[in-house]
Design an enzyme around this catalytic site. Sequence first.
Site, PDB file in Angstrom:
ATOM      1  N   GLY A  17       0.888  -1.192   0.060  1.00 42.94           N
ATOM      2  CA  GLY A  17       0.074  -0.309  -0.483  1.00 42.94           C
ATOM      3  C   GLY A  17       1.073   1.159  -0.027  1.00 42.94           C
ATOM      4  CG  LEU A  18       2.164   2.809   3.599  1.00 42.62           C
ATOM      5  CD1 LEU A  18       3.428   3.334   5.107  1.00 42.62           C
ATOM      6  CD2 LEU A  18       1.666   3.828   3.465  1.00 42.62           C
ATOM      7  CG  ASP A  37       6.696  -6.548  -2.468  1.00 44.27           C
ATOM      8  OD1 ASP A  37       6.267  -5.362  -1.740  1.00 44.27           O
ATOM      9  OD2 ASP A  37       6.383  -8.027  -1.667  1.00 44.27           O
ATOM     10  CB  ILE A  38       8.823 -11.229  -1.312  1.00 41.67           C
ATOM     11  CG1 ILE A  38       8.700 -12.858  -1.581  1.00 41.67           C
ATOM     12  CG2 ILE A  38       6.792 -11.195  -0.631  1.00 41.67           C
ATOM     13  CD1 ILE A  38       8.810 -13.706  -0.348  1.00 41.67           C
ATOM     14  CG  HIS A 117       0.710  -1.574  15.789  1.00 46.51           C
ATOM     15  ND1 HIS A 117      -0.052  -1.587  17.287  1.00 46.51           N
ATOM     16  CD2 HIS A 117       0.397  -1.113  15.274  1.00 46.51           C
ATOM     17  CE1 HIS A 117      -1.503  -1.175  16.237  1.00 46.51           C
ATOM     18  NE2 HIS A 117      -0.590  -0.839  15.136  1.00 46.51           N
ATOM     19  CE1 TYR A 140       4.057  -4.983  11.680  1.00 49.25           C
ATOM     20  CE2 TYR A 140       2.574  -4.233  12.431  1.00 49.25           C
ATOM     21  CZ  TYR A 140       3.718  -3.834  11.975  1.00 49.25           C
ATOM     22  OH  TYR A 140       3.296  -2.535  10.873  1.00 49.25           O
ATOM     23  CE  LYS A 144       7.190  -3.059  10.633  1.00 49.45           C
ATOM     24  NZ  LYS A 144       8.014  -2.748   9.399  1.00 49.45           N
ATOM     25  CB  SER A 170       0.678   5.727   6.875  1.00 44.24           C
ATOM     26  OG  SER A 170       0.896   7.098   5.687  1.00 44.24           O
TER      27      SER A 170
END
Length: 269
Positions: A17-18, A37-38, A117, A140, A144, A170
């Site tokens: 998305g971003l 990307d994968i 998060h 998750y 991070k 975002s």
Amino acid sequence: MQNPIFQRLLLTGAAGGLGKVLRHSLKPFAETLRLSDISAIEPAAAAGEEVQLCDLADKHAVDALVAGVDAIVHFGGVSTEHAFETIVGPNICGVYHIYEAARRHGVKRVIFASSNHVIGFHKQTETIDASSPRRPDSYYGLSKSFGEDVATFYFDRYGIETLSIRIGSSFPEPQNPRMMHTWLSYDDLTQLIERGLFTENIGHTVVYGASANAHTWWDNRYASHLNYQPKDSSERFREQVEQLPKPAADDPAMVYQGGAFVAQGPFEG
Ligand code: NAI
Ligand code: 15L
């Protein structure tokens, strides 16, 4: 003063998305944007772009991906809550592979897509800054948090500088009452990345990624050297957000900064 531009800038997560947005908004910062990307990246590479698909969990593939780039905008990985086993390869091994490749190839600047998060178990009644204790709200969020530690370690040991952006939410618009606080417009995200790429001597800086929303839980005093000046605010969406069903006052979405992430899982079987 005009920013210098990079010869080759790597964007991971380019199919996401971003990533789809940044593919366009980061273009002015580099002669060539290397998109990775994968998953397949569509549309195909245009002028000034090149595509190199890669699984972040594959150390050798990441090493080849980073060869020849001048800086890295690392947005790839699992972006929502899942079992630890799903997250460990892309996010935990993945972020280590990125920094290890950066060290081997002499890359000196990384922008890391961290997340709110990392601090999601702080209550919505608190105002926190980059020195506040981390309180990851999910596997998750833990991944991070690990990524931020890797960034600190690679700066202290190898001088690789990082801007970790604890991105709020975002998306084109805030989608619920919590996002009135956490929303980050795409333009403001791009400004943060630009400040992270071109500000000198950032060491490892942690910044909360939010627009100039009327009500915030986050104080960016420790990132003032970035001179980040958000231009957008969630306020223009207030009326439409107030039409949406409001969660109960004791719903995690209304209690914790990380919202619903605090209550997902456990993941067994
Ligand atoms: P997204 O899920 O749309 O994009 C993530 C991309 O990473 C996907 O295209 C996916 O294919 C790729 N990816 C997943 N596993 C991979 C692997 N093993 N190897 C290579 N690529 C892999 O997520 P979005 O919203 O675009 O977020 C981008 C980054 O920003 C993520 O790191 C996310 O954690 C972070 N972030 C995003 C927020 C938001 O509000 N959109 C908030 C906080 C952090
Ligand atoms: C994140 O870290 C996620 O990547 C994104 O999908 C949203 O859930 C965002 O946080 C949020 O907290 O709104």
